[in-house]
Motif scaffolding. Sequence first.
Motif, PDB file in Angstrom:
ATOM      1  N   GLN A 202      61.341 -53.900  83.179  1.00 27.83           N
ATOM      2  CA  GLN A 202      62.036 -52.668  83.548  1.00 27.83           C
ATOM      3  C   GLN A 202      61.453 -52.065  84.829  1.00 27.83           C
ATOM      4  N   GLN A 203      60.147 -52.152  84.984  1.00 26.20           N
ATOM      5  CA  GLN A 203      59.514 -51.613  86.186  1.00 26.20           C
ATOM      6  C   GLN A 203      59.820 -52.474  87.417  1.00 26.20           C
ATOM      7  N   ARG A 204      59.879 -53.791  87.225  1.00 26.43           N
ATOM      8  CA  ARG A 204      60.145 -54.689  88.347  1.00 26.43           C
ATOM      9  C   ARG A 204      61.619 -54.732  88.730  1.00 26.43           C
ATOM     10  N   HIS A 205      62.515 -54.584  87.742  1.00 26.69           N
ATOM     11  CA  HIS A 205      63.962 -54.698  87.982  1.00 26.69           C
ATOM     12  C   HIS A 205      64.709 -53.533  87.323  1.00 26.69           C
ATOM     13  N   PRO A 206      64.526 -52.315  87.807  1.00 26.64           N
ATOM     14  CA  PRO A 206      65.141 -51.154  87.147  1.00 26.64           C
ATOM     15  C   PRO A 206      66.674 -51.193  87.131  1.00 26.64           C
ATOM     16  N   GLU A 207      67.278 -51.753  88.170  1.00 27.37           N
ATOM     17  CA  GLU A 207      68.741 -51.795  88.217  1.00 27.37           C
ATOM     18  C   GLU A 207      69.314 -52.740  87.161  1.00 27.37           C
ATOM     19  N   VAL A 208      68.658 -53.843  86.922  1.00 26.70           N
ATOM     20  CA  VAL A 208      69.111 -54.794  85.895  1.00 26.70           C
ATOM     21  C   VAL A 208      68.805 -54.242  84.511  1.00 26.70           C
ATOM     22  N   ALA A 209      67.616 -53.680  84.340  1.00 28.89           N
ATOM     23  CA  ALA A 209      67.192 -53.149  83.044  1.00 28.89           C
ATOM     24  C   ALA A 209      68.058 -51.977  82.601  1.00 28.89           C
ATOM     25  N   ALA A 210      68.647 -51.261  83.561  1.00 32.72           N
ATOM     26  CA  ALA A 210      69.505 -50.130  83.212  1.00 32.72           C
ATOM     27  C   ALA A 210      70.727 -50.575  82.419  1.00 32.72           C
ATOM     28  N   ARG A 211      71.139 -51.825  82.591  1.00 35.80           N
ATOM     29  CA  ARG A 211      72.301 -52.355  81.877  1.00 35.80           C
ATOM     30  C   ARG A 211      71.909 -53.099  80.602  1.00 35.80           C
ATOM     31  N   MET A 212      70.617 -53.107  80.280  1.00 37.14           N
ATOM     32  CA  MET A 212      70.128 -53.841  79.103  1.00 37.14           C
ATOM     33  C   MET A 212      69.515 -52.875  78.107  1.00 37.14           C
ATOM     34  N   ARG A 213      69.401 -53.333  76.890  1.00 37.06           N
ATOM     35  CA  ARG A 213      68.692 -52.569  75.867  1.00 37.06           C
ATOM     36  C   ARG A 213      67.225 -52.981  75.942  1.00 37.06           C
ATOM     37  N   VAL A 214      66.365 -52.057  76.354  1.00 39.95           N
ATOM     38  CA  VAL A 214      64.950 -52.345  76.545  1.00 39.95           C
ATOM     39  C   VAL A 214      64.157 -51.725  75.398  1.00 39.95           C
ATOM     40  N   PRO A 215      63.499 -52.556  74.577  1.00 44.16           N
ATOM     41  CA  PRO A 215      62.700 -52.008  73.469  1.00 44.16           C
ATOM     42  C   PRO A 215      61.461 -51.296  74.002  1.00 44.16           C
ATOM     43  N   GLN A 216      61.108 -50.179  73.351  1.00 43.24           N
ATOM     44  CA  GLN A 216      59.985 -49.406  73.839  1.00 43.24           C
ATOM     45  C   GLN A 216      59.042 -48.933  72.745  1.00 43.24           C
ATOM     46  N   ASN A 217      59.505 -48.843  71.518  1.00 37.46           N
ATOM     47  CA  ASN A 217      58.685 -48.300  70.440  1.00 37.46           C
ATOM     48  C   ASN A 217      57.677 -49.320  69.941  1.00 37.46           C
ATOM     49  N   GLU A 218      56.425 -48.930  69.948  1.00 32.08           N
ATOM     50  CA  GLU A 218      55.370 -49.815  69.460  1.00 32.08           C
ATOM     51  C   GLU A 218      55.510 -49.995  67.949  1.00 32.08           C
ATOM     52  N   VAL A 219      55.250 -51.192  67.486  1.00 34.23           N
ATOM     53  CA  VAL A 219      55.304 -51.484  66.056  1.00 34.23           C
ATOM     54  C   VAL A 219      53.901 -51.287  65.494  1.00 34.23           C
ATOM     55  N   VAL A 220      53.791 -50.335  64.585  1.00 33.13           N
ATOM     56  CA  VAL A 220      52.499 -50.034  63.964  1.00 33.13           C
ATOM     57  C   VAL A 220      52.339 -50.962  62.763  1.00 33.13           C
ATOM     58  N   PHE A 221      51.162 -51.575  62.661  1.00 33.20           N
ATOM     59  CA  PHE A 221      50.920 -52.490  61.547  1.00 33.20           C
ATOM     60  C   PHE A 221      49.434 -52.551  61.247  1.00 33.20           C
ATOM     61  N   GLN A 222      49.145 -53.052  60.064  1.00 31.84           N
ATOM     62  CA  GLN A 222      47.745 -53.243  59.673  1.00 31.84           C
ATOM     63  C   GLN A 222      47.435 -54.730  59.756  1.00 31.84           C
ATOM     64  N   ALA A 223      46.324 -55.071  60.405  1.00 26.69           N
ATOM     65  CA  ALA A 223      45.999 -56.473  60.638  1.00 26.69           C
ATOM     66  C   ALA A 223      44.808 -56.968  59.831  1.00 26.69           C
ATOM     67  N   LYS A 224      43.986 -56.067  59.345  1.00 23.68           N
ATOM     68  CA  LYS A 224      42.767 -56.499  58.652  1.00 23.68           C
ATOM     69  C   LYS A 224      42.974 -56.547  57.145  1.00 23.68           C
ATOM     70  N   ASN A 225      42.472 -57.624  56.556  1.00 19.42           N
ATOM     71  CA  ASN A 225      42.477 -57.791  55.099  1.00 19.42           C
ATOM     72  C   ASN A 225      43.871 -57.672  54.482  1.00 19.42           C
ATOM     73  N   VAL A 226      44.856 -58.245  55.132  1.00 20.20           N
ATOM     74  CA  VAL A 226      46.215 -58.208  54.603  1.00 20.20           C
ATOM     75  C   VAL A 226      46.425 -59.432  53.722  1.00 20.20           C
ATOM     76  N   VAL A 227      46.727 -59.184  52.476  1.00 22.03           N
ATOM     77  CA  VAL A 227      46.951 -60.253  51.504  1.00 22.03           C
ATOM     78  C   VAL A 227      48.448 -60.547  51.457  1.00 22.03           C
ATOM     79  N   PRO A 228      48.827 -61.830  51.560  1.00 22.92           N
ATOM     80  CA  PRO A 228      50.254 -62.167  51.469  1.00 22.92           C
ATOM     81  C   PRO A 228      50.865 -61.631  50.172  1.00 22.92           C
TER      82      PRO A 228
END
Length: 190
Positions: free
Chosen positions: A47-73
Amino acid sequence: MKEDLAEWFNTLYDLDVQADTFLESLETGCHLCRHANNVNRIALDFQQRHPEVAARMRVPQNEVVFQAKNVVPGSFIARDNVSNFIQWCRQDLGIQDVLMFETNDLVLKKNEKNFVLCLLEVARRGSKFGMLAPMLIQMEEEIEEEMRDQMTYGVLGMRQESQRTLSFALAYPSRARPISLCDLKNLDEL
């Protein structure tokens, strides 16, 4: 498809995911959430490099919060991670429900087809921002490019043929004949 996705994940993140244990390798949701955040980062760079192209696209921005330590399947934390990834796919990428999977599809291995299709769609969307895509997606893009080329050539070729026919008809009006249905190409040829 699982082999291709496993190789792709291994290449992107230096993992050791195998096709026969593909679902088990991702069932905690940690790798999926890391991937989502990586797609976000690459999309923002795009989006920063190509703002004109990105304006016509859906650009994801929300960080996905997750827990990474000691996660049991199969645990609540693993389900929460997978659920956060699914929410990101729906809300940030706008992936259609027909291509989505549910938490149990991955955690309980109920419907691996939907999970694989969703990952392929995530990869397809990520490739539009310049992210490395699995071989299947790369082949799709090559085929689409060839089809665009053929359509462009086909339209130009048809125009040139029409101009030659018109020139011939103007030069030799008595020899020009009306087009009959037999002269038209069938749908397969078109």
